[in-house]
Motif scaffolding. Structure first.
Motif, mmCIF file in Angstrom:
data_model
loop_
_atom_site.group_PDB
_atom_site.id
_atom_site.type_symbol
_atom_site.label_atom_id
_atom_site.label_comp_id
_atom_site.label_asym_id
_atom_site.label_seq_id
_atom_site.Cartn_x
_atom_site.Cartn_y
_atom_site.Cartn_z
ATOM 1 N N ALA A 13 -34.610 28.121 17.195
ATOM 2 C CA ALA A 13 -35.932 28.668 17.623
ATOM 3 C C ALA A 13 -35.249 27.679 18.545
ATOM 4 C CB ALA A 13 -36.956 28.729 17.013
ATOM 5 N N SER A 14 -34.888 26.976 18.489
ATOM 6 C CA SER A 14 -35.036 25.655 19.452
ATOM 7 C C SER A 14 -33.356 25.574 20.196
ATOM 8 C CB SER A 14 -35.430 24.056 19.522
ATOM 9 O OG SER A 14 -34.642 23.777 18.076
ATOM 10 N N GLU A 15 -32.484 26.168 19.655
ATOM 11 C CA GLU A 15 -30.728 26.268 19.518
ATOM 12 C C GLU A 15 -30.776 24.794 19.774
ATOM 13 O OE1 GLU A 15 -30.845 28.614 23.257
ATOM 14 O OE2 GLU A 15 -30.662 29.728 22.713
ATOM 15 N N SER A 74 -34.801 27.942 10.686
ATOM 16 C CA SER A 74 -35.473 28.332 11.691
ATOM 17 C C SER A 74 -36.437 28.048 13.279
ATOM 18 C CB SER A 74 -36.969 29.003 11.522
ATOM 19 O OG SER A 74 -36.437 29.974 10.303
ATOM 20 N N LEU A 75 -36.571 26.227 12.620
ATOM 21 C CA LEU A 75 -36.780 25.782 13.718
ATOM 22 C C LEU A 75 -35.843 25.238 15.002
ATOM 23 C CD1 LEU A 75 -39.109 23.581 15.604
ATOM 24 C CD2 LEU A 75 -38.075 22.014 14.075
ATOM 25 N N HIS A 82 -39.738 17.282 19.353
ATOM 26 C CA HIS A 82 -39.111 18.075 18.257
ATOM 27 C C HIS A 82 -38.397 17.471 17.346
ATOM 28 C CE1 HIS A 82 -36.144 20.810 17.279
ATOM 29 N NE2 HIS A 82 -35.374 19.724 17.513
#
Length: 463
Positions: free
Chosen positions: A267-269, A263-264, A245
Motif C-alpha cells: 500500500a505504501s509502495e 499489505s502495508l 510508518h
C-alpha cells in the motif's frame, strides 16, 4: 541468511527467560483494567457547600446547600460570610472548574470567589490571607495574600456568573465571567485547595454550581484547547520523515504479522528496508518471521497441540524446560481450549497430567487457580473469569511464545528487545514521563493510562 540464523539458533542458542507478565498484552482481566482506571478517578468531587466549617455569617437559602445569603452587619473586614466546598478540588485531571451566580450583589457588591486551604481563617475574604486567592466583585481585583492585590478583570454584580478553575496542565488558576475567560495567573499555593465563595454586605446572595448543571463557560472546549497547546509544542519537534510508518512496520515485524506487513509495504509502495535505525543490515525483528506468523495463527486458532509440535521442530530450546513460563502458558491455554469446547473430562485429565507440575510455582499461582476455577461454572463464559475464554488470552499466550522465539536470536544484543516493540517502548516512555510530570507538580494533573485513552478514542469515534 534468516534460515541460517534460525538453524544456528535451533542447534545452540539457549532461550532467554521471558517474563511474560511484562509483556504489553500481559494477563490482566477487564475488571483489573477498570479498577486501574477507576483508581485514577476515585477522588471525591465537591458537591455542596460546607456550612459546618464556615464563618456562620450567612443563611443557607437552599436545602441542597448550594446557595447562601449574607446575615452580618459588615462593621469591619472580619464580618465576612465565607464558605468552602465540602471537599477539596480533585487533582487527578487536566482541569478543575466551578462557577457561582451572583443572585444579588447587595449593598456593596463585595462577593468573591477563589480557592483556599483547609487552614484558611473562615472570617476573611479569599485572597486576604496567605495560601489563598480570590477574585472580588466590588473592584475586579485579584487578591493573593496580604498586600498582594492587582487589577485583574471587570467588576461583577447581580446576575453575573463567575467561574474559577485550576489548570493542572499549565499549573495556573483561571477565572471567567459570563462564559468568557477573564485571565489566568500562576498556581503558587500548595496543598489541597477548596473552592470558596464569600458574601460581605447586606443583601448579598450567591448560588454555586459544582458541575451538576451545565456551566456557562465552555469548560470542555477550554480543556481541549489547552491540550492542543501541548500538542502544538510536540508538533514543532523535528521527527524523521515517515517515522510513523516505520514504527507501525516495526510493530508488525515484532509480532509476526507477516501478511499485514506485506499489505502495508504494498500500500505504501515501500521496499522492505534495511535496518532503518542504523542504516545497514537486516532488522532483528525479521528473525523467524514466517515461523512466528505460523505459531501465532495456531495459538489464535486454539490449536495448541500443533504449536507445541512446531516449537519442538523449530525452537526446541524454548520448551526444553518443562516447567518454564512458556510451557505453563501453553499447557494452561490447552486446558482452557478444552473448557471452551465443553470437553470437561478431557480438561480434567489434561490438568492432572500437565498442570499439576506447576502447583508449587508461586509465579503461576494466580492464572493457574483462575484457569482451573473455570470447571466450577456451568456457563464459564458468563462467569467473572470468562475473559480467559476470549481471544485476548490467546493473544497473550501468542505474544509470550513470540517473545521466547525472538529471544533465541543469536544476534539480539538487548534481551529486553524480545518483550517490546518500538511502539510499546514509546508508550512506556510516555507513561513514565506523565508520571514524573505529576510527581514534579505535587501529584497533580491528568494521569496517562493507555486503556483509558483507548476507550476515550472509541467513544469519540462512535459519537
Amino acid at each position: 541468511m534468516v534460515a541460517n540464523q534460525e538453524a544456528a539458533a535451533t542447534e545452540s542458542a539457549p532461550a532467554a527467560t521471558v517474563d511474560a507478565m511484562r509483556l504489553a498484552s500481559r494477563w490482566r482481566s477487564p475488571a483489573e483494567w477498570e479498577a486501574a482506571a477507576a483508581a485514577l478517578e476515585a477522588e471525591p468531587l465537591p458537591s455542596q457547600l460546607n456550612t459546618d466549617n464556615s464563618s456562620g455569617l450567612f443563611a443557607v437559602v437552599s436545602i441542597d446547600k448550594m446557595s447562601v445569603k449574607y446575615l452580618g452587619v459588615n462593621h469591619h473586614g472580619h464580618d465576612v460570610g465565607v464558605v468552602q466546598a465540602d471537599c477539596p478540588a480533585p487533582t487527578h485531571r487536566a482541569v478543575y472548574y466551578f462557577e457561582m451566580t451572583v443572585v444579588n450583589a447587595g449593598l456593596k457588591g463585595q462577593t468573591s470567589i477563589g480557592f483556599t486551604t483547609e487552614s484558611f481563617k473562615m472570617r476573611r475574604q479569599p485572597g486576604w490571607e496567605s495560601q489563598s486567592c480570590g477574585y472580588h466583585g466590588d473592584d475586579g481585583y485579584l487578591y493573593r495574600g496580604p498586600g498582594k492585590s492587582e487589577s485583574f478583570g471587570p467588576k461583577f454584580t447581580s446576575s453575573d456568573i463567575i467561574g474559577a478553575g485550576i489548570n493542572y496542565i499549565s499549573q495556573e488558576f483561571f477565572l471567567t465571567k459570563n462564559g468568557s475567560l477573564v485571565g489566568g495567573f500562576p498556581k503558587d499555593i500548595k496543598g489541597p485547595l477548596y473552592p470558596t465563595v464569600a458574601v460581605h454586605s447586606p443583601g448579598e446572595e450567591l448560588t454555586v454550581n459544582f458541575g451538576k448543571e451545565q456551566f456557562c463557560f465552555d469548560i470542555e472546549g477550554y480543556i481541549l484547547e489547552e491540550k492542543m497547546k501541548q500538542q502544538s509544542v510536540s508538533d514543532k519537534l523535528y521527527l524523521q520523515p515517515d517515522i510513523s510508518h516505520w514504527i507501525v512496520r516495526s510493530y508488525l515485524l515484532h509480532y509476526g504479522y507477516q501478511d499485514t506487513l506485506n499489505s502495508l509495504d504494498m500500500a505504501s509502495e515501500t521496499d522492505p528496508p534495511a535496518n532503518h535505525q542504523n542504516g545497514y543490515g537486516e532488522p532483528p525483528e525479521m528473525y523467524g518471521l514466517s515461523h512466528r506468523k505460523m505459531l501465532r495463527q495456531l495459538i489464535m486458532n486454539g490449536d495448541i497441540d500443533s504449536a507445541f509440535k512446531r516449537l519442538e521442530e523449530w525452537y526446541p530450546q524454548v520448551i526444553k524446560d518443562k516447567t518454564s513460563v512458556i510451557c505453563f502458558l501453553l499447557h494452561s491455554q490447552r486446558f482452557i481450549e478444552y473448557i471452551r469446547a465443553e470437553h470437561l473430562e478431557d480438561a480434567v485429565k489434561y490438568a492432572r497430567a500437565n498442570l499439576a507440575n506447576f502447583l508449587t510455582h508461586k509465579a503461576f499461582e494466580g492464572l493457574l487457580k483462575e484457569s482451573v476455577a473455570l470447571l466450577a461454572y456451568e456457563k464459564p463464559s458468563e462467569s467473572c473469569i470468562g475473559y480467559l475464554l476470549d481471544s485476548p488470552q490467546r493473544e497473550f499466550v501468542a505474544d509470550a511464545v513470540n517473545a521466547a522465539v525472538l529471544s533465541t536470536n543469536p544476534s539480539m544484543k538487548d534481551p529486553e528487545s524480545c518483550l517490546y516493540s518500538c511502539l510499546e517502548k514509546l508508550l512506556r516512555q510516555l507513561t513514565v514521563c506523565s508520571s514524573e510530570l505529576r510527581v514534579f507538580n505535587n501529584d497533580q494533573g491528568d494521569a496517562f493510562l493507555l486503556h483509558k485513552e483507548v476507550q476515550t478514542c472509541e467513544r469519540s469515534r462512535r459519537s
